[in-house]
Design an enzyme around this catalytic site. Structure first.
Site, mmCIF file in Angstrom:
data_model
loop_
_atom_site.group_PDB
_atom_site.id
_atom_site.type_symbol
_atom_site.label_atom_id
_atom_site.label_comp_id
_atom_site.label_asym_id
_atom_site.label_seq_id
_atom_site.Cartn_x
_atom_site.Cartn_y
_atom_site.Cartn_z
ATOM 1 N N VAL A 197 -9.469 -27.686 -7.863
ATOM 2 C CA VAL A 197 -9.439 -27.637 -9.334
ATOM 3 C C VAL A 197 -8.479 -26.549 -9.816
ATOM 4 O O VAL A 197 -7.690 -26.761 -10.754
ATOM 5 C CB VAL A 197 -10.863 -27.404 -9.898
ATOM 6 C CG1 VAL A 197 -10.831 -27.370 -11.425
ATOM 7 C CG2 VAL A 197 -11.811 -28.496 -9.422
ATOM 8 N N GLU A 218 -17.181 -27.104 -19.945
ATOM 9 C CA GLU A 218 -16.934 -28.550 -19.997
ATOM 10 C C GLU A 218 -16.727 -29.152 -18.605
ATOM 11 O O GLU A 218 -17.122 -30.280 -18.330
ATOM 12 C CB GLU A 218 -15.695 -28.829 -20.870
ATOM 13 C CG GLU A 218 -15.447 -30.287 -21.178
ATOM 14 C CD GLU A 218 -16.609 -30.936 -21.930
ATOM 15 O OE1 GLU A 218 -16.799 -30.632 -23.108
ATOM 16 O OE2 GLU A 218 -17.333 -31.757 -21.317
ATOM 17 N N LYS A 254 -26.514 -30.424 -12.692
ATOM 18 C CA LYS A 254 -25.835 -30.956 -13.881
ATOM 19 C C LYS A 254 -26.838 -31.468 -14.921
ATOM 20 O O LYS A 254 -26.652 -31.252 -16.121
ATOM 21 C CB LYS A 254 -24.872 -32.067 -13.472
ATOM 22 C CG LYS A 254 -23.656 -31.532 -12.696
ATOM 23 C CD LYS A 254 -22.880 -32.671 -12.065
ATOM 24 C CE LYS A 254 -21.630 -32.176 -11.365
ATOM 25 N NZ LYS A 254 -21.010 -33.229 -10.534
HETATM 26 N N1 HSE Z 1 -18.907 -32.651 -5.996
HETATM 27 C C1 HSE Z 1 -18.939 -32.973 -7.363
HETATM 28 C C2 HSE Z 1 -19.071 -34.479 -7.494
HETATM 29 C C3 HSE Z 1 -17.681 -32.491 -8.015
HETATM 30 O O1 HSE Z 1 -18.871 -35.182 -6.502
HETATM 31 O O2 HSE Z 1 -19.382 -34.960 -8.562
HETATM 32 C C4 HSE Z 1 -17.718 -32.505 -9.500
HETATM 33 O O3 HSE Z 1 -18.724 -31.701 -10.020
#
Ligand code: HSE
Length: 435
Positions: free
Chosen positions: A15, A128, A204
């Site tokens: 990233v 974000e 998440k």
């Molecule tokens: N490892 C995470 C996924 C990366 O595969 O979604 C993005 O958060």
């Protein structure tokens, strides 16, 4: 690279490389991109080959040199994990710097501590990129959907598992080789167990729930099941019955209002009917379905992992800060919508109270009346059956697949216990969620 907002980058991996590449090529992007000035970059290994070429004098192996640098205005944390990320973020905030981070693990576990420190310092922590890769979902939850009472947020929010399941279904790919490809494509976490065990998705959904419902949740209490024990047989059964199997994360309110607000959160492999909007989400794509009043349903869809999409989200957050600074608003007073401080307490309900539909596959002896006796056990525990079928009977054994209506976990456990005790039932071979 311009002369405006000073950017300090922690991490130049997948990233970080994507972010640096956007900053190096501002043409035809928003004019504020050209005002972002990459000042320092912390990496672990100075000799590792990079996807972007940057002047050597930008590099350091000491991340604290970046957060303490007085010319750095915004620290972009892309090293992931809990420590030293948490300490670096807190130190940068103490130095009056805003933070942009893709680190869901630290925000899901220490988000409140970090938000409190940021509020005290009058700076922003923007995230974000932490959920949904390139999909704008954090800002909509904070701002565009602010007039709604959110009832439910559900989604496919791990790109690696979405990619693996799609490859297994579409091409019959082996689990291990699909995972290896996901790693090579830069989708997987440093330790891919976080993806396949559902930990990343649970981080998440904790973050999405805190934004949607206005208060942080106890990350350590989210029931989480990954895909590593998912059997191809159940994906086949699901497909015969008109469903797709996805790793689904759900957060929903359990009461119209209460203090604290009870929420149900979970992450598990789930059968999704093929006509449901989330069923068509394949490959590395993520989708988040938000249900609220008065909007109804709105779905956010796009690439959920990888260098470019995640860098797109990181740069959007940096631009938010650049825009605020340009407007002269950065004087220790933060925009409450963008800062998204919590405004209520939320509590996770006990797992036994979580209500949902279930998919179960029993291996049984193929004897007359077995379906009736299984159905009887469900009925006695108040579990209503949506469908029950016998598949794949051979001379001796049969598979009985059941899909239930919505029922509490505690009733479901009582019913499965009674069924497993029936003499003709060999075992409960699979138990998944169902929409
Ligand atoms: N490892 C995470 C996924 C990366 O595969 O979604 C993005 O958060």
């Amino acid at each position: 690279m311009g002369s405006g907002l000073g950017i300090g980058l922690l991490g130049l991996g997948t990233v970080g490389g994507g972010v640096a590449s956007i900053l190096q090529n501002p043409n035809e992007r928003h004019p504020l991109v050209a005002d972002l000035r990459l000042i320092r970059v912390a990496v672990q290994d100075l000799k590792r080959p990079r996807s972007v070429e940057l002047p050597i004098e930008l590099f350091t192996t000491d991340p604290f040199k970046v957060v303490n640098d007085p010319t750095v205005d915004v620290v972009v944390e892309l090293i992931g994990g809990i420590e030293p990320a948490r300490s670096l973020i807190l130190q940068a905030i103490a130095k009056g710097k805003s933070i942009v981070t893709a680190n869901k693990a630290v925000i899901a576990r220490h988000g409140q501590e970090i938000a409190d420190a940021a509020a005290k310092a009058g700076v922003y922590v923007l995230i974000e990129a932490a959920v949904g890769g390139g999909i704008p979902i954090i800002e909509p939850l904070k701002q565009s959907l602010g007039g709604n009472r959110i009832n439910r947020v559900s989604g496919i929010i791990n790109g690696t598992t979405s990619y693996i399941l799609t490859r297994m279904v579409n091409e019959g790919a082996a689990y291990e080789s699909a995972l290896e490809d996901a790693q090579n494509l830069g989708y997987a976490e440093a330790n891919p167990a976080a993806d396949v065990d559902g930990i990343d998705a649970a981080d998440k959904i904790a973050i999405l729930a805190a934004l949607a419902f206005g208060g942080s949740v106890d990350r350590s209490n989210i029931p989480t099941t990954g895909i590593s024990h998912l059997k191809g047989r159940d994906m086949d059964c699901a497909s015969q019955l008109g469903y797709s199997v996805k790793l689904l994360a759900v957060a929903e309110r359990m009461k119209e209002s209460a203090e604290p607000l009870p929420l149900s959160l979970r992450v598990q492999p789930t059968l999704i009917p093929n006509d449901h909007p989330l069923a068509g989400v394949n490959g590395v794509n993520n989708a988040i379905l938000v249900e609220g009043d008065p909007i109804g349903q709105v779905m956010f869809y796009g690439p959920g992992a990888g260098a470019g999409p995640t860098a797109s989200a990181v740069v959007a957050d940096i631009l938010n800060i650049a825009g605020i600074r340009q407007a002269g608003k950065m004087e220790n007073r933060v925009d409450p919508l963008l800062a998204a401080s919590s405004w209520r307490n939320c509590v996770l309900v006990d797992q036994s109270k979580i209500r949902q539909c279930h998919y179960l596959r029993f291996c049984t002896q193929d004897t007359p009346g077995v379906i009736g006796r299984i159905g009887g056990c469900f009925g006695e525990q108040g579990v209503s059956i949506q469908s029950i079928i016998q598949l794949n009977a051979n001379k001796a054994n049969a598979e009985i697949v059941v899909i239930t209506h919505e029922v509490s976990q505690s009733k479901m456990e009582a019913a499965t216990k009674a069924i497993e005790a029936l003499p003709e039932v060999i075992n409960l071979a699979a138990h998944l969620g169902c929409l």
